[in-house]
Write a protein that holds these residues in place. Structure first.
Motif, short mmCIF file in Angstrom:
data_model
loop_
_atom_site.label_atom_id
_atom_site.label_comp_id
_atom_site.label_asym_id
_atom_site.label_seq_id
_atom_site.Cartn_x
_atom_site.Cartn_y
_atom_site.Cartn_z
N UNK A 79 0.83 -1.20 0.00
CA UNK A 79 0.00 0.00 0.00
C UNK A 79 0.86 1.26 0.00
N UNK A 80 2.03 1.20 0.65
CA UNK A 80 2.94 2.35 0.62
C UNK A 80 3.45 2.62 -0.80
N UNK A 81 3.80 1.55 -1.51
CA UNK A 81 4.23 1.68 -2.90
C UNK A 81 3.11 2.28 -3.74
N UNK A 107 -13.58 7.03 -1.49
CA UNK A 107 -12.58 5.97 -1.53
C UNK A 107 -13.30 4.64 -1.68
N UNK A 108 -12.96 3.92 -2.77
CA UNK A 108 -13.57 2.62 -3.02
C UNK A 108 -12.51 1.57 -3.28
N UNK A 109 -12.96 0.35 -3.56
CA UNK A 109 -11.98 -0.71 -3.77
C UNK A 109 -12.58 -1.97 -4.36
N UNK A 110 -11.90 -3.08 -4.09
CA UNK A 110 -10.95 -3.34 -3.04
C UNK A 110 -11.50 -3.03 -1.65
N UNK A 111 -10.57 -2.82 -0.75
CA UNK A 111 -10.91 -2.49 0.63
C UNK A 111 -10.12 -1.27 1.08
N UNK A 112 -10.69 -0.08 1.01
CA UNK A 112 -9.97 1.12 1.45
C UNK A 112 -9.47 1.03 2.89
N UNK A 113 -10.23 0.33 3.75
CA UNK A 113 -9.79 0.21 5.14
C UNK A 113 -8.68 -0.83 5.30
N UNK A 114 -8.17 -1.36 4.19
CA UNK A 114 -6.91 -2.10 4.21
C UNK A 114 -5.80 -1.18 4.70
N UNK A 115 -5.90 0.12 4.37
CA UNK A 115 -4.88 1.08 4.76
C UNK A 115 -4.86 1.26 6.27
N UNK A 116 -3.67 1.43 6.82
CA UNK A 116 -3.52 1.71 8.25
C UNK A 116 -3.88 3.17 8.51
N UNK A 117 -3.98 3.52 9.79
CA UNK A 117 -4.27 4.92 10.14
C UNK A 117 -3.18 5.84 9.58
N UNK A 118 -1.92 5.41 9.65
CA UNK A 118 -0.82 6.23 9.13
C UNK A 118 -0.95 6.40 7.61
N UNK A 119 -1.28 5.34 6.92
CA UNK A 119 -1.43 5.41 5.47
C UNK A 119 -2.64 6.26 5.07
N UNK A 120 -3.72 6.15 5.83
CA UNK A 120 -4.90 6.97 5.56
C UNK A 120 -4.57 8.45 5.77
#
Length: 453
Positions: A79-81, A107-120
């Protein structure tokens, strides 16, 4: 709309493959033979306010029913990449949108809540860095309850999200096991309650009918629990079993799926119970409380439809970011590369990752307007349409469509008069097929569409 009992005999007659008309023409018309220079020109001519969609493709687990563009992984660093690439894509769009404002962000997907709080946090910081987001913008996100802790939900609210959509699908454990999406009902109850406490202004719950092992008794329990949860909006989607397109669907046993007649019964009971509970039946697959913005837009004749479904804005003013995302601006459609390697390659080359597109001609635009009016409001003022599009004769222009409408008229699904077209309450189920009568592209790729029921 009051309760309706649809005639099962019409299922075999009209339960045909057809588009959902989130655009006209549909995405099947997009071509690689597309001049990307059109993007600059069309954005310059776009409205001052735009909607923005971001596709987050990652999921921790595979849901067997899903037909979305997704990447199944447990590696959070991917996700960072992806955020690195999104930042570059935003930087490419920023000069084009420097004098535009974002009124809706999803934000859609996939699963947007795959992202961590830091990534969000990083993602939202990037969006505010490159774009001007209105202070009162609608900011929404799709949530998989299994990947959203209380802390993450609270963090989303802190970041400015004001609308949430939870993927429920079905509350019956046997169904959940069959689709590889097991989630506890108490978890969903808790997250809906917490969302209200945190001050989210709109809560949507997604359901799917036609899944394996669904039957009226168990689905009634699911529907009644959803009503008790009292969301602002409900999405009720028909499962499209297309294993030839989506490999994961091969894991679903065909024998476990309800037939067309049973699917009709499931859909009918859900619609009638939601309407009886006070929800406004927006259209094919959406319900909303009468005081919700979506319902108010329909009441005011301003409801729109785009690649995200029914919406209050962004029908022809939507920018899509991320892998596979589709943009629709001022009569031009374009789609990003569908797979991550191609998406990353374009970004590394400092190019918009656009893979294909389409520019609507004058005939496309008037048919798009007609289909949007019918699918959003179920009625068309023929004389008003004549004047707006400067047609000498509406019925002369659409003579072939009138012939195609004849069976629907005979079955009481649509009423056609000299001055207007009206989809009846019974015909709302088949509004896609009714709209298809006006589709000049229908014969191309029809087998790839899902059935109405």
């Amino acid at each position: 709309m009051t309760s309706v009992c649809w005639d099962p005999k019409l299922i075999s007659k009209y339960n045909i493959n057809g588009p959902r008309y989130t655009s006209y023409p549909t995405a099947l018309a997009l071509s690689q033979d597309f001049d990307r220079k059109q993007i600059l020109q069309t954005i310059q001519q776009s409205p001052a306010e735009l909607s923005l969609y971001l596709h987050i493709p990652f999921c921790h687990k595979l849901c067997y029913y899903c037909g979305c563009n997704k990447v199944i992984t447990r590696h959070q660093h991917k996700a960072d990449t992806y955020l690195d690439a999104l930042a570059e894509e935003m930087a490419l769009y920023a000069p084009l949108l420097s004098n535009k404002r974002i009124s809706q962000l999803h934000l859609g997907g996939g699963t947007p809540t795959f992202l961590t709080e830091v990534q969000l946090s990083r993602l939202m910081a990037l969006l505010h860095k490159y774009f001007t987001v209105n202070g009162d913008a609608e900011i929404s996100i799709e949530i998989d309850p299994r990947s959203c802790s209380d802390e993450k939900l609270q963090h989303l609210r802190t970041l400015g999200f004001n609308r949430v959509s939870f993927g429920v699908q079905d509350l019956d454990e046997k169904v959940q096991i069959a689709i590889n999406r097991v989630q506890d009902t108490d978890l969903i109850r808790h997250q809906v309650a917490l969302s209200r406490t945190l001050g989210f202004t709109s809560i949507n719950l997604d359901l799917i009918y036609g899944l394996p092992f669904q039957h009226p008794a168990s689905f009634t329990e699911t529907v009644d629990e959803i009503i008790r949860l009292n969301p602002d909006r409900i999405s009720l989607f028909s499962y499209a079993h297309l294993p030839e397109r989506f490999a994961a669907q091969h894991k679903i046993d065909n024998a476990s799926l309800p037939d067309a007649s049973l699917k009709l019964e499931l859909m009918q009971l859900a619609i009638n119970r939601f309407v009886a509970a006070g929800y406004q039946f927006i259209g094919m697959d959406h319900f909303a409380r009468p005081d919700d913005a979506l319902a108010k837009a329909q009441q005011a004749g301003k409801l729109q439809r785009n690649f995200q479904g029914y919406t209050t804005a962004g029908q022809d003013a939507l920018i899509g970011l991320g892998v596979s995302s589709i943009s629709q601006v001022s009569g031009v459609l374009w789609q990003n590369a569908k797979d991550l390697p191609a998406y990353y390659q374009a970004i590394r080359a400092n190019q918009l990752p656009v893979e294909r597109g389409f520019s609507l001609n004058s005939d496309d635009k008037l048919r798009a307007a007609l289909i949007s009016q019918l699918i959003c409001h179920f009625e068309l003022d023929v004389e008003q349409f004549n004047q707006k599009w400067r047609l000498n004769s509406f019925w002369q222009y659409f003579a072939e469509a009138l012939a195609r409408l004849q069976p629907f008229m005979e079955d009481g699904l649509v009423e056609v008069y000299a001055e207007r077209i009206k989809v009846t309450n019974a015909g709302r189920l088949w509004v896609r097929s009714i709209c298809a009568c006006f589709d000049a592209y229908l014969t191309q790729g029809q087998q790839r569409y899902s059935k109405v029921i």
